[in-house]
Design an enzyme around this catalytic site. Structure first.
Site, PDB file in Angstrom:
ATOM      1  N   HIS A  70       0.863  -1.190   0.000  1.00 14.90           N
ATOM      2  CA  HIS A  70       0.000   0.000   0.000  1.00 14.90           C
ATOM      3  C   HIS A  70       0.897   1.237   0.000  1.00 14.90           C
ATOM      4  O   HIS A  70       1.357   1.670  -1.058  1.00 14.90           O
ATOM      5  CB  HIS A  70      -0.929  -0.076   1.211  1.00 14.90           C
ATOM      6  CG  HIS A  70      -2.042   0.918   1.233  1.00 14.90           C
ATOM      7  ND1 HIS A  70      -2.237   1.855   0.261  1.00 14.90           N
ATOM      8  CD2 HIS A  70      -3.035   1.129   2.148  1.00 14.90           C
ATOM      9  CE1 HIS A  70      -3.291   2.595   0.553  1.00 14.90           C
ATOM     10  NE2 HIS A  70      -3.788   2.175   1.699  1.00 14.90           N
ATOM     11  N   HIS A 125      -2.551  -0.247 -12.135  1.00 12.41           N
ATOM     12  CA  HIS A 125      -3.415   0.089 -10.999  1.00 12.41           C
ATOM     13  C   HIS A 125      -4.653  -0.774 -11.062  1.00 12.41           C
ATOM     14  O   HIS A 125      -5.137  -1.088 -12.142  1.00 12.41           O
ATOM     15  CB  HIS A 125      -3.815   1.576 -11.046  1.00 12.41           C
ATOM     16  CG  HIS A 125      -4.353   2.081  -9.756  1.00 12.41           C
ATOM     17  ND1 HIS A 125      -5.668   1.946  -9.388  1.00 12.41           N
ATOM     18  CD2 HIS A 125      -3.740   2.721  -8.732  1.00 12.41           C
ATOM     19  CE1 HIS A 125      -5.841   2.483  -8.189  1.00 12.41           C
ATOM     20  NE2 HIS A 125      -4.691   2.956  -7.770  1.00 12.41           N
ATOM     21  N   ASP A 150       2.515   6.467  -7.507  1.00  6.64           N
ATOM     22  CA  ASP A 150       3.800   6.197  -6.847  1.00  6.64           C
ATOM     23  C   ASP A 150       4.993   6.405  -7.756  1.00  6.64           C
ATOM     24  O   ASP A 150       6.124   6.468  -7.283  1.00  6.64           O
ATOM     25  CB  ASP A 150       3.820   4.752  -6.323  1.00  6.64           C
ATOM     26  CG  ASP A 150       2.813   4.559  -5.219  1.00  6.64           C
ATOM     27  OD1 ASP A 150       2.795   5.398  -4.320  1.00  6.64           O
ATOM     28  OD2 ASP A 150       2.043   3.586  -5.272  1.00  6.64           O
TER      29      ASP A 150
END
Ligand code: ACO
Length: 406
Positions: free
Chosen positions: A245, A284, A340
């Site tokens: 995460h 994703h 990210d």
């Protein structure tokens, strides 16, 4: 479903849905995501407009209360939160008792959890009043959590580098004060550079909520027991701490360092296509097009580099993205950069150590967690979360006394 039971002992229809990937556990009006078209909206406002025009605290207000504040509401909100930035002396003592090299995220989770012992008024079992029927009391906990989280985070950072903690300065803005507490010793006239403050504000805005990601789902689950919000936020932060995460940012940075130079990218991508490696920061679960947050981050990197000089890892990241997005392997699988991919490079360029990344994620995400806390406990349809399982173990065993077991 109960009507579908064939006998009283039958549990009725159940859906086997590991990880709840196809289960909606609540109705919400906070955040909208269209993964196919790369759309992210907080309370109906596109993330791009908020990142461009708002401050983080303004967005936190929007998430929690549902509307953008007017000037008066915003001033009051800022004041309330900045008036709650100091942490109790005993909490400081607690933080000082951590090992010199304790992970800052471990310190943050423990300290937020400990806050529940400082504010028993937030615990419905101890308070004698129903906090969930008292808006003022609920707001106070929100001010405290948002106000104190940056202070706890800064203390964790300072503890790690063996420096004394800096008191907050409440006349600074939220992110300005955070940067100030991280860095300065005694320069009372020190002000963080406005470009860095604004960049951090944008990073905080795009990380503030993302509907039912794992840590927010954890907030929904924990708060369904009506536990106090400090314990619920600590639990949510615990979920965020996991490498799958909040830890992906760190993994991207490690990957870019391992690749080392642009000449090595084609060979690296070959290994990815042979499934020997993963292209971290790509792909994703929800977005099957460019993550809108990654687009915003790409422009923030430019602002940071104009001020601090280009991070060499950015050259590798840009070329990696260019090659991947022109390769049929990644095109066919709809793999694009996610949030990210660029955030680690920005944090690193700003001088943050890698283990601060999940802490930097937790501060803004707390606004999202609190928005879901408020929505969850105000939901007339709220029930304590209690999923079922498909039991595959043994049954009807005969107990064997210890002395007879072989
Ligand atoms: N690198 C290489 N191949 C990938 C990647 C990747 N990052 N992501 C998916 N694929 C491939 C899979 O191997 C699969 O290939 P196949 O069809 O030949 O089997 C195909 O793309 C589809 O993959 P899924 O696993 O179905 O994709 P899913 O949507 O379930 O996974 C996930 C999403 C977990 C984020 C994945 O893309 C991934 O692991 N990415 C890297 C880690 C990462 O960046 N995580 C951060 C996510 S953002 C956040 O949490 C804040």
């Amino acid at each position: 479903f109960r009507q579908m039971k064939e006998s009283p002992s039958d549990f009725g229809t159940m859906i086997y849905d590991p990880g709840y990937y196809n289960t909606a556990v609540c109705k919400s009006q906070i955040t909208y995501i269209d993964g196919d078209r790369g759309i992210l909206e907080y309370r109906g406002y596109p993330i791009e407009h908020l990142a461009e025009n708002s401050s983080f605290l303004e967005v936190a207000y929007l998430l929690i209360y549902g509307d953008l504040p007017n000037m008066e509401q915003l001033n009051l909100w800022n004041t309330k939160i900045m008036n709650h930035t100091f942490i109790h002396e005993n909490l400081i003592q607690l933080m000082k008792s951590f090992r010199y090299d304790a992970h800052p995220m471990g310190m943050l989770i423990s300290s937020v959890s400990a806050m529940s012992t400082f504010y028993p008024e937030a615990n419905p079992a101890l308070a004698g009043v129903d906090i969930y029927k008292n808006k003022q009391l609920m707001n106070k906990q929100i001010f405290r959590i948002l106000g104190k989280l940056p202070t706890i985070a800064a203390c964790a950072y300072r503890h790690r580098i063996g420096r004394p903690y800096n008191n907050p300065i409440n006349s600074l803005s939220y992110t300005e004060n955070f940067l100030y507490m991280l860095d300065r010793l005694s320069e009372s006239n020190y002000k963080p550079h406005p470009t860095l403050t604004r960049a951090l504000d944008k990073l905080f805005i795009i990380h503030a909520d993302h509907e039912l990601n794992c840590s927010t789902a954890t907030m929904r689950q924990i708060s369904s027991t009506l536990v106090d919000p400090y314990t619920a936020v600590a639990g949510s932060a615990g979920a965020l701490y996991g490498p799958l995460h909040g830890g992906a940012t760190e993994a991207v940075l490690r990957m870019l360092e391992q690749i080392g130079s642009v000449e090595n990218i084609p060979a690296f991508l070959e290994e990815v296509k042979q499934k020997k490696k993963k292209l971290m920061g790509f792909g994703h679960r929800v977005y099957k097009s460019y993550d809108p947050r990654a687009k915003i981050l790409k422009s923030v990197t430019q602002e940071i580099f104009n001020l601090l000089g280009k991070n060499p890892l950015m050259v590798i990241a840009t070329e990696l993205e260019r090659l991947a997005l022109s390769d049929s392997y990644f095109i066919n699988r709809q793999l694009y950069p996610n949030v990210d991919f660029y955030s680690g490079i920005i944090y690193k360029s700003m001088g943050f150590p890698t283990d601060m990344f999940p802490v930097l994620f937790s501060i803004p995400r707390a606004a999202g967690w609190l928005a879901h806390w408020v929505e969850n406990i105000s939901d007339p349809e709220l029930r304590i979360f209690r999923p079922r399982q498909i039991y595959l173990g043994r049954r009807g065993m005969t107990y064997v006394p210890l002395e007879n077991r072989n």
